[in-house]
Design a protein around this motif. Structure first.
Motif, PDB file in Angstrom:
ATOM      1  N   LEU A   1     -14.884   8.141 -32.870  1.00 14.91           N
ATOM      2  CA  LEU A   1     -13.801   7.709 -31.993  1.00 14.91           C
ATOM      3  C   LEU A   1     -12.581   8.616 -32.156  1.00 14.91           C
ATOM      4  CD1 LEU A   1     -12.687   5.761 -29.920  1.00 14.91           C
ATOM      5  CD2 LEU A   1     -12.183   4.145 -31.763  1.00 14.91           C
ATOM      6  N   ALA A   2     -12.307   9.054 -33.368  1.00 21.40           N
ATOM      7  CA  ALA A   2     -11.187   9.971 -33.594  1.00 21.40           C
ATOM      8  C   ALA A   2     -11.371  11.255 -32.789  1.00 21.40           C
ATOM      9  CB  ALA A   2     -11.049  10.284 -35.081  1.00 21.40           C
ATOM     10  N   ARG A   3     -12.584  11.830 -32.817  1.00 25.79           N
ATOM     11  CA  ARG A   3     -12.841  13.042 -32.028  1.00 25.79           C
ATOM     12  C   ARG A   3     -12.655  12.774 -30.545  1.00 25.79           C
ATOM     13  NH1 ARG A   3     -16.861  13.666 -35.983  1.00 25.79           N
ATOM     14  NH2 ARG A   3     -18.419  12.629 -34.675  1.00 25.79           N
ATOM     15  N   GLU A   4     -13.148  11.632 -30.088  1.00 25.48           N
ATOM     16  CA  GLU A   4     -13.015  11.280 -28.676  1.00 25.48           C
ATOM     17  C   GLU A   4     -11.549  11.158 -28.267  1.00 25.48           C
ATOM     18  OE1 GLU A   4     -13.890   7.238 -26.263  1.00 25.48           O
ATOM     19  OE2 GLU A   4     -15.646   8.082 -27.285  1.00 25.48           O
ATOM     20  N   LEU A   5     -10.719  10.658 -29.169  1.00 25.45           N
ATOM     21  CA  LEU A   5      -9.302  10.467 -28.878  1.00 25.45           C
ATOM     22  C   LEU A   5      -8.488  11.742 -29.099  1.00 25.45           C
ATOM     23  CD1 LEU A   5      -8.743   6.947 -30.524  1.00 25.45           C
ATOM     24  CD2 LEU A   5      -9.012   7.467 -28.085  1.00 25.45           C
ATOM     25  N   GLY A   6      -9.070  12.749 -29.730  1.00 20.98           N
ATOM     26  CA  GLY A   6      -8.361  14.000 -29.947  1.00 20.98           C
ATOM     27  C   GLY A   6      -7.441  13.974 -31.160  1.00 20.98           C
ATOM     28  N   ILE A   7      -7.790  13.175 -32.163  1.00 24.07           N
ATOM     29  CA  ILE A   7      -7.009  13.146 -33.410  1.00 24.07           C
ATOM     30  C   ILE A   7      -7.923  13.526 -34.574  1.00 24.07           C
ATOM     31  CG2 ILE A   7      -5.285  11.487 -32.611  1.00 24.07           C
ATOM     32  CD1 ILE A   7      -6.875   9.264 -34.000  1.00 24.07           C
ATOM     33  N   GLY A   8      -7.330  13.788 -35.734  1.00 25.20           N
ATOM     34  CA  GLY A   8      -8.113  14.273 -36.853  1.00 25.20           C
ATOM     35  C   GLY A   8      -8.926  13.217 -37.554  1.00 25.20           C
ATOM     36  N   ALA A   9      -8.381  12.015 -37.686  1.00 26.62           N
ATOM     37  CA  ALA A   9      -9.087  10.940 -38.389  1.00 26.62           C
ATOM     38  C   ALA A   9      -8.512   9.601 -37.957  1.00 26.62           C
ATOM     39  CB  ALA A   9      -8.952  11.101 -39.903  1.00 26.62           C
ATOM     40  N   LEU A  10      -9.346   8.563 -38.019  1.00 29.91           N
ATOM     41  CA  LEU A  10      -8.921   7.202 -37.698  1.00 29.91           C
ATOM     42  C   LEU A  10      -9.532   6.256 -38.715  1.00 29.91           C
ATOM     43  CD1 LEU A  10      -7.575   5.072 -35.871  1.00 29.91           C
ATOM     44  CD2 LEU A  10      -9.665   5.076 -34.473  1.00 29.91           C
ATOM     45  N   HIS A  11      -8.674   5.518 -39.408  1.00 27.52           N
ATOM     46  CA  HIS A  11      -9.120   4.506 -40.370  1.00 27.52           C
ATOM     47  C   HIS A  11      -8.453   3.177 -40.046  1.00 27.52           C
ATOM     48  CE1 HIS A  11     -10.164   8.146 -42.717  1.00 27.52           C
ATOM     49  NE2 HIS A  11     -11.116   7.375 -43.218  1.00 27.52           N
ATOM     50  N   LEU A  12      -9.252   2.116 -40.062  1.00 25.91           N
ATOM     51  CA  LEU A  12      -8.760   0.773 -39.766  1.00 25.91           C
ATOM     52  C   LEU A  12      -9.026  -0.138 -40.956  1.00 25.91           C
ATOM     53  CD1 LEU A  12     -10.178   0.353 -36.139  1.00 25.91           C
ATOM     54  CD2 LEU A  12      -7.951   1.256 -36.808  1.00 25.91           C
ATOM     55  N   LYS A  13      -7.991  -0.820 -41.419  1.00 23.23           N
ATOM     56  CA  LYS A  13      -8.134  -1.804 -42.494  1.00 23.23           C
ATOM     57  C   LYS A  13      -8.519  -3.135 -41.863  1.00 23.23           C
ATOM     58  CE  LYS A  13      -7.240  -2.989 -46.926  1.00 23.23           C
ATOM     59  NZ  LYS A  13      -8.357  -2.997 -47.867  1.00 23.23           N
ATOM     60  N   ASP A  14      -9.700  -3.657 -42.222  1.00 17.71           N
ATOM     61  CA  ASP A  14     -10.270  -4.820 -41.535  1.00 17.71           C
ATOM     62  C   ASP A  14      -9.914  -6.109 -42.261  1.00 17.71           C
ATOM     63  OD1 ASP A  14     -11.732  -6.634 -40.130  1.00 17.71           O
ATOM     64  OD2 ASP A  14     -13.665  -5.643 -40.402  1.00 17.71           O
ATOM     65  N   GLU A  15      -8.803  -6.720 -41.848  1.00 15.96           N
ATOM     66  CA  GLU A  15      -8.343  -7.961 -42.475  1.00 15.96           C
ATOM     67  C   GLU A  15      -9.087  -9.194 -41.977  1.00 15.96           C
ATOM     68  OE1 GLU A  15      -5.890  -8.383 -45.076  1.00 15.96           O
ATOM     69  OE2 GLU A  15      -6.653  -6.342 -45.213  1.00 15.96           O
ATOM     70  N   GLY A  16     -10.011  -8.999 -41.051  1.00 13.45           N
ATOM     71  CA  GLY A  16     -10.864 -10.103 -40.630  1.00 13.45           C
ATOM     72  C   GLY A  16     -11.762 -10.607 -41.748  1.00 13.45           C
ATOM     73  N   GLN A  17     -11.798  -9.869 -42.859  1.00 10.96           N
ATOM     74  CA  GLN A  17     -12.625 -10.254 -44.003  1.00 10.96           C
ATOM     75  C   GLN A  17     -11.815 -10.930 -45.116  1.00 10.96           C
ATOM     76  OE1 GLN A  17     -16.022  -9.215 -43.651  1.00 10.96           O
ATOM     77  NE2 GLN A  17     -15.233  -8.698 -41.640  1.00 10.96           N
ATOM     78  N   ARG A  18     -10.535 -11.193 -44.922  1.00  5.43           N
ATOM     79  CA  ARG A  18      -9.641 -11.566 -46.021  1.00  5.43           C
ATOM     80  C   ARG A  18      -9.781 -13.035 -46.444  1.00  5.43           C
ATOM     81  NH1 ARG A  18      -7.205  -8.454 -49.683  1.00  5.43           N
ATOM     82  NH2 ARG A  18      -6.378  -7.059 -48.073  1.00  5.43           N
ATOM     83  N   LEU A  19     -10.248 -13.254 -47.667  1.00  5.31           N
ATOM     84  CA  LEU A  19     -10.237 -14.553 -48.345  1.00  5.31           C
ATOM     85  C   LEU A  19     -10.886 -15.682 -47.541  1.00  5.31           C
ATOM     86  CD1 LEU A  19      -6.636 -14.370 -49.857  1.00  5.31           C
ATOM     87  CD2 LEU A  19      -8.783 -14.299 -51.147  1.00  5.31           C
ATOM     88  N   GLY A  20     -11.816 -15.315 -46.683  1.00  2.00           N
ATOM     89  CA  GLY A  20     -12.528 -16.323 -45.916  1.00  2.00           C
ATOM     90  C   GLY A  20     -11.747 -16.933 -44.770  1.00  2.00           C
ATOM     91  N   LEU A  21     -10.525 -16.466 -44.527  1.00  2.00           N
ATOM     92  CA  LEU A  21      -9.691 -17.043 -43.458  1.00  2.00           C
ATOM     93  C   LEU A  21      -9.667 -16.192 -42.199  1.00  2.00           C
ATOM     94  CD1 LEU A  21      -6.581 -18.611 -45.215  1.00  2.00           C
ATOM     95  CD2 LEU A  21      -8.848 -19.558 -44.808  1.00  2.00           C
ATOM     96  N   GLY A  22     -10.168 -14.960 -42.276  1.00  2.00           N
ATOM     97  CA  GLY A  22     -10.270 -14.142 -41.076  1.00  2.00           C
ATOM     98  C   GLY A  22      -8.999 -13.453 -40.644  1.00  2.00           C
ATOM     99  N   SER A  23      -7.975 -13.431 -41.500  1.00  2.00           N
ATOM    100  CA  SER A  23      -6.686 -12.876 -41.087  1.00  2.00           C
ATOM    101  C   SER A  23      -5.886 -12.401 -42.293  1.00  2.00           C
ATOM    102  CB  SER A  23      -5.871 -13.937 -40.332  1.00  2.00           C
ATOM    103  OG  SER A  23      -4.502 -13.588 -40.266  1.00  2.00           O
ATOM    104  N   PHE A  24      -5.038 -11.392 -42.073  1.00  4.70           N
ATOM    105  CA  PHE A  24      -4.142 -10.901 -43.119  1.00  4.70           C
ATOM    106  C   PHE A  24      -3.222 -12.001 -43.640  1.00  4.70           C
ATOM    107  CE2 PHE A  24      -1.175 -10.903 -39.649  1.00  4.70           C
ATOM    108  CZ  PHE A  24       0.091 -10.957 -40.211  1.00  4.70           C
ATOM    109  N   LYS A  25      -2.963 -13.001 -42.839  1.00  6.13           N
ATOM    110  CA  LYS A  25      -2.012 -14.029 -43.255  1.00  6.13           C
ATOM    111  C   LYS A  25      -2.532 -14.878 -44.417  1.00  6.13           C
ATOM    112  CE  LYS A  25       1.124 -14.190 -39.441  1.00  6.13           C
ATOM    113  NZ  LYS A  25       2.013 -15.001 -38.624  1.00  6.13           N
TER     114      LYS A  25
END
Length: 397
Positions: free
Chosen positions: A51-75
Motif C-alpha cells: 500500500l505504501a508503494r501504491e500511495l507513493g510513500i516510503g513506508a506505512l505502519h499502523l498500530k492496531d489498537e483493535g486488539q487492546r485488552l479485549g475491548l477493541g479500542s485504545f481507550k
C-alpha cells in the motif's frame, strides 16, 4: 482542509505538568500497570509495504489498537488506568502507607474500592474502559451515554457491571450531566476531557495512551517521519505528540491531527487561535470522534507539538476502512472501525491534495505512522460500511 500550526506557543516547551504526566515517567507508570494485567499483550504493528508503494510513500505502519485488552479500542488504556490510580491513592490515604499495583487485589484495598463509584460520559469506548477498571478493583461504575450511542455499544459496557444512564442530546451534554450527578452524589468523575479546575484525572487518562507510542517505537524498524492521529477532544493525539516531542525534540516527526469534517473542534480552534466549542451539526460516521468542544488540556499540548491540523470527510473514512479490509499485494488485512481508520484517512486525503502533500513534505521517502484506534466495536455497522464482517476481514490478516 489543512492548516499549519502558526499558534504563538508552537514548538515551545511543554507545560511542566504535561511533561511529567506524558513523558517517560508517565509512560513507565502505565507500563507497570499493564504488566499486572493478565490479559495484556502489546498490540500489533501492521506493516503495509504494498500500500505504501501504491500511495507513493516510503513506508506505512499502523498500530492496531483493535486488539487492546479485549475491548477493541485504545481507550482500554486510559479509563481503567485512571480508576486504578485513584483507588490506590484513596487506599494509601486511608491506610497511611504507599501502595502500588500489586496491592489492588488485597482485601483491604478492595474493601475501600467497594465504597467508590466512578462515573463518566462516553460515546462507547471510554465507558467500557472505566467500567472494566471499576470491575477489576471491585468498585461501582455509572456510565452516561447520549442517544446517538448504539445499543450494542451500551450492552458491551453493561457487561462489566456498569449502570447505564441515557442522556438526551450530544456527547458534550452527557459530559455535563455525568459531572453534575457525580458531584451531587459524591462519586468520582473519570472524564477523558478536561475543564477549568479539572485536569488531573483527564491527565491520568491521557497518560494511559502513552503506552501506544512507547510500544510502537520499539516495534518500528526506523522512527517515522510523519504521524497522523485522529482526534475527538484531543486526548490520544496529545499523548502521542507529547511523547514524540520529548523523545525526539527538534528531530521529531511531522505530526498531523485529523478531525472529522463534521466535528472539527480542534481544527476550528486552530483557525480561531484558542479552544473553541463548535455548533452541533449533522452526525458523522466517525461516531467515536463526534466531539464539539476540545479538551483544554489536550489543546495545551497540541498547540505546542502538532505541526498541522486537518479535516476528513465521512466518505474518505469509509474508503479507508475498505482499503484496509481489502489489502494490496501481500499486505495483511486490518479491521478498522469507522473512527479507527480516521488517521489513515487523513493520510489518504493529504496525499490527494498537492498543496497539503507539499506543506507536509510527504514524498517517496516518507515513513508514515498512524494509529487504528479501534476495531469493529459495532460489528453490524462495520459490515454495513465495508460489505464484509469483521471475522471475514480478520481471516485474511
Amino acid at each position: 482542509m489543512l492548516l499549519l500550526n502558526q499558534l504563538p506557543d508552537f514548538r515551545q516547551p511543554l507545560h511542566p505538568v504535561d511533561a511529567q504526566t506524558l513523558g517517560s515517567a508517565g509512560a513507565d507508570a502505565i507500563e507497570r500497570h499493564l504488566a499486572g494485567r493478565a490479559e495484556h499483550m502489546p498490540t500489533p504493528l501492521r506493516a503495509l509495504p504494498s500500500l505504501a508503494r501504491e500511495l507513493g510513500i516510503g513506508a506505512l505502519h499502523l498500530k492496531d489498537e483493535g486488539q487492546r485488552l479485549g475491548l477493541g479500542s485504545f481507550k482500554a488504556l486510559g479509563g481503567a488506568f485512571a480508576v486504578t490510580r485513584l483507588v490506590l491513592e484513596a487506599a494509601s490515604e486511608r491506610l497511611g502507607r504507599t501502595l502500588d499495583e500489586a496491592d489492588l487485589t488485597s482485601p483491604e484495598v478492595r474493601a475501600i474500592a467497594s465504597e467508590m463509584t466512578f462515573a463518566c460520559a462516553t460515546d462507547g469506548n471510554h465507558g467500557r474502559s472505566v467500567a472494566q477498571g471499576a470491575q477489576l478493583v471491585g468498585a461501582r461504575s455509572v456510565i452516561f451515554m447520549h442517544g446517538g450511542v448504539s445499543e450494542p455499544r451500551a450492552t458491551a459496557i453493561a457487561r462489566f457491571g456498569a449502570e447505564i444512564v441515557r442522556v438526551p442530546g450530544t456527547y458534550d451534554d452527557s459530559i455535563v450531566e455525568a459531572a453534575r450527578v457525580a458531584n451531587e452524589k459524591g462519586w468520582t468523575t473519570v472524564s477523558d476531557t478536561s475543564w477549568d479546575g479539572y485536569e488531573r484525572i483527564p491527565g491520568l487518562v491521557m497518560q494511559g495512551y502513552t503506552a501506544i507510542i512507547r510500544e510502537a517505537l520499539r516495534q518500528l524498524p526506523e522512527p517515522p517521519t510523519h504521524v497522523f492521529v485522529q482526534a475527538g477532544v484531543g486526548g490520544i493525539a496529545a499523548a502521542i505528540a507529547a511523547q514524540l516531542a520529548l523523545e525526539f525534540g527538534e528531530k521529531r516527526p511531522v505530526f498531523t491531527v485529523v478531525d472529522p469534517a463534521r466535528a472539527a473542534c480542534l481544527f476550528e480552534s486552530v483557525r480561531a487561535g484558542r479552544p473553541t466549542k463548535i455548533a452541533h451539526g449533522a452526525p458523522t460516521v466517525m461516531a467515536m470522534l463526534e466531539c464539539y468542544d476540545p479538551s483544554p488540556l489536550a489543546w495545551r499540548v497540541l498547540s505546542r507539538t502538532a505541526d498541522a491540523f486537518m479535516t476528513v470527510a465521512d466518505e474518505v473514512a469509509v474508503e479507508a476502512m475498505n482499503r484496509l479490509a481489502r489489502p494490496t499485494g501481500s499486505d495483511p488485512a486490518v479491521v478498522a472501525g469507522e473512527s479507527g481508520a480516521a488517521g489513515f484517512a487523513g493520510l489518504l486525503a493529504a496525499l490527494r491534495d498537492p498543496q497539503a502533500r507539499a506543506a507536509l513534505k510527504l514524498d517517496g521517502s516518507s515513513r508514515v505512522f498512524a494509529v487504528i484506534t479501534e476495531g469493529a466495536t459495532d460489528p453490524e455497522r462495520y459490515a454495513e460500511l465495508v460489505g464484509l464482517t469483521p471475522a471475514e476481514v480478520a481471516g485474511k490478516a
